[in-house]
Scaffold this motif. Structure first.
Motif, PDB file in Angstrom:
ATOM      1  N   GLN A   1       0.831  -1.204   0.000  1.00 61.76           N
ATOM      2  CA  GLN A   1       0.000   0.000   0.000  1.00 61.76           C
ATOM      3  C   GLN A   1       0.867   1.256   0.000  1.00 61.76           C
ATOM      4  N   ASP A   2       1.876   1.281   0.846  1.00 66.02           N
ATOM      5  CA  ASP A   2       2.740   2.465   0.936  1.00 66.02           C
ATOM      6  C   ASP A   2       3.458   2.756  -0.383  1.00 66.02           C
ATOM      7  N   CYS A   3       3.729   1.721  -1.168  1.00 64.33           N
ATOM      8  CA  CYS A   3       4.380   1.899  -2.474  1.00 64.33           C
ATOM      9  C   CYS A   3       3.395   2.327  -3.560  1.00 64.33           C
ATOM     10  N   GLY A   4       2.114   2.384  -3.219  1.00 62.15           N
ATOM     11  CA  GLY A   4       1.107   2.807  -4.183  1.00 62.15           C
ATOM     12  C   GLY A   4       0.637   1.702  -5.118  1.00 62.15           C
ATOM     13  N   GLN A   5       1.008   0.453  -4.832  1.00 60.24           N
ATOM     14  CA  GLN A   5       0.569  -0.650  -5.687  1.00 60.24           C
ATOM     15  C   GLN A   5      -0.903  -0.979  -5.477  1.00 60.24           C
ATOM     16  N   VAL A   6      -1.359  -0.872  -4.236  1.00 61.20           N
ATOM     17  CA  VAL A   6      -2.738  -1.237  -3.903  1.00 61.20           C
ATOM     18  C   VAL A   6      -3.275  -0.293  -2.845  1.00 61.20           C
ATOM     19  N   GLU A   7      -4.591  -0.296  -2.719  1.00 60.72           N
ATOM     20  CA  GLU A   7      -5.233   0.236  -1.527  1.00 60.72           C
ATOM     21  C   GLU A   7      -5.779  -0.990  -0.815  1.00 60.72           C
ATOM     22  N   SER A   8      -5.264  -1.242   0.370  1.00 61.67           N
ATOM     23  CA  SER A   8      -5.684  -2.410   1.136  1.00 61.67           C
ATOM     24  C   SER A   8      -6.997  -2.083   1.830  1.00 61.67           C
ATOM     25  N   LEU A   9      -8.054  -2.814   1.483  1.00 61.68           N
ATOM     26  CA  LEU A   9      -9.384  -2.535   2.017  1.00 61.68           C
ATOM     27  C   LEU A   9      -9.694  -3.371   3.257  1.00 61.68           C
ATOM     28  N   ALA A  10      -9.321  -4.633   3.244  1.00 65.15           N
ATOM     29  CA  ALA A  10      -9.539  -5.519   4.398  1.00 65.15           C
ATOM     30  C   ALA A  10      -8.672  -6.754   4.222  1.00 65.15           C
ATOM     31  N   TRP A  11      -8.272  -7.346   5.327  1.00 69.35           N
ATOM     32  CA  TRP A  11      -7.511  -8.589   5.279  1.00 69.35           C
ATOM     33  C   TRP A  11      -7.668  -9.334   6.595  1.00 69.35           C
ATOM     34  N   VAL A  12      -7.452 -10.633   6.534  1.00 66.90           N
ATOM     35  CA  VAL A  12      -7.353 -11.458   7.731  1.00 66.90           C
ATOM     36  C   VAL A  12      -6.349 -12.553   7.433  1.00 66.90           C
ATOM     37  N   LEU A  13      -5.450 -12.767   8.377  1.00 62.96           N
ATOM     38  CA  LEU A  13      -4.507 -13.876   8.307  1.00 62.96           C
ATOM     39  C   LEU A  13      -5.027 -14.969   9.228  1.00 62.96           C
ATOM     40  N   MET A  14      -5.513 -16.027   8.630  1.00 64.21           N
ATOM     41  CA  MET A  14      -5.944 -17.193   9.388  1.00 64.21           C
ATOM     42  C   MET A  14      -4.696 -18.021   9.692  1.00 64.21           C
ATOM     43  N   PRO A  15      -4.776 -19.024  10.540  1.00 65.72           N
ATOM     44  CA  PRO A  15      -3.567 -19.779  10.884  1.00 65.72           C
ATOM     45  C   PRO A  15      -2.786 -20.325   9.681  1.00 65.72           C
ATOM     46  N   ASP A  16      -3.494 -20.656   8.588  1.00 65.10           N
ATOM     47  CA  ASP A  16      -2.781 -21.249   7.451  1.00 65.10           C
ATOM     48  C   ASP A  16      -3.084 -20.590   6.102  1.00 65.10           C
ATOM     49  N   HIS A  17      -3.712 -19.418   6.104  1.00 61.02           N
ATOM     50  CA  HIS A  17      -3.978 -18.747   4.834  1.00 61.02           C
ATOM     51  C   HIS A  17      -4.302 -17.273   5.050  1.00 61.02           C
ATOM     52  N   LEU A  18      -4.293 -16.548   3.942  1.00 57.19           N
ATOM     53  CA  LEU A  18      -4.553 -15.107   3.924  1.00 57.19           C
ATOM     54  C   LEU A  18      -5.737 -14.815   3.011  1.00 57.19           C
ATOM     55  N   HIS A  19      -6.663 -13.983   3.481  1.00 55.04           N
ATOM     56  CA  HIS A  19      -7.701 -13.381   2.646  1.00 55.04           C
ATOM     57  C   HIS A  19      -7.401 -11.884   2.607  1.00 55.04           C
TER      58      HIS A  19
END
Length: 152
Positions: free
Chosen positions: A52-70
């Motif tokens: 996000q800081d590099c301007g590649q994306v705007e991060s809207l929401a995320w969650v790191l589950m024990p074995d994966h990322l959304h």
């Protein structure tokens, strides 16, 4: 029958569009629940922030589950494969350094879904951050340490 990764079946040659929102899911190699250690998860979070800081994306929401990322993001100045590859590559280096190991950390590939115009991004974000509740990891979203949404 043992679980076999199917990431090789994910589509190649993705088309990505700047300004469009995408929901990304990527999985830890062999589905090891390494983000049960939230300190390892924070290394991934730093890479999401960096994108996000590099301007590649705007991060809207995320969650790191024990074995994966959304990760719900709006693509800005990069292609989807560039962003995901960079986050996975840099986080792999950081996590392997912390663990004193080497080799793959993430399964190859990832799943993506382009969000259609008019879809409710906040609804998608609520669904993402409620994953720990549905998985029975916590009783309240606020008790889980590895999530965020830009609306909160």
């Amino acid at each position: 029958m043992p679980h076999r990764p199917q990431s090789h079946r994910l589509r190649h040659g993705r088309h990505s569009e700047n300004g469009r929102a995408y929901l990304i899911t990527t999985v830890v190699y062999r589905r090891r629940p390494l983000f049960s250690d939230w300190r390892l998860g924070r290394l991934v979070v730093a890479e999401l922030k960096r994108a996000q800081d590099c301007g590649q994306v705007e991060s809207l929401a995320w969650v790191l589950m024990p074995d994966h990322l959304h990760w719900l993001l709006q693509l800005e100045k990069a292609t989807l494969p560039q962003v995901v590859q960079a986050v996975k590559s840099r986080s792999t280096r950081q996590i392997n350094r912390r663990l004193g190991s080497d080799g793959p950390f993430w399964q190859s590939g990832y799943h993506d879904r382009a969000v259609r115009d008019g879809e409710d991004l906040q609804h998608i974000a609520r669904y993402i951050v409620a994953n720990p509740l549905r998985a029975g990891l916590v009783k309240k979203v606020g008790d889980y340490p590895l999530w965020d949404a830009c609306w909160l």
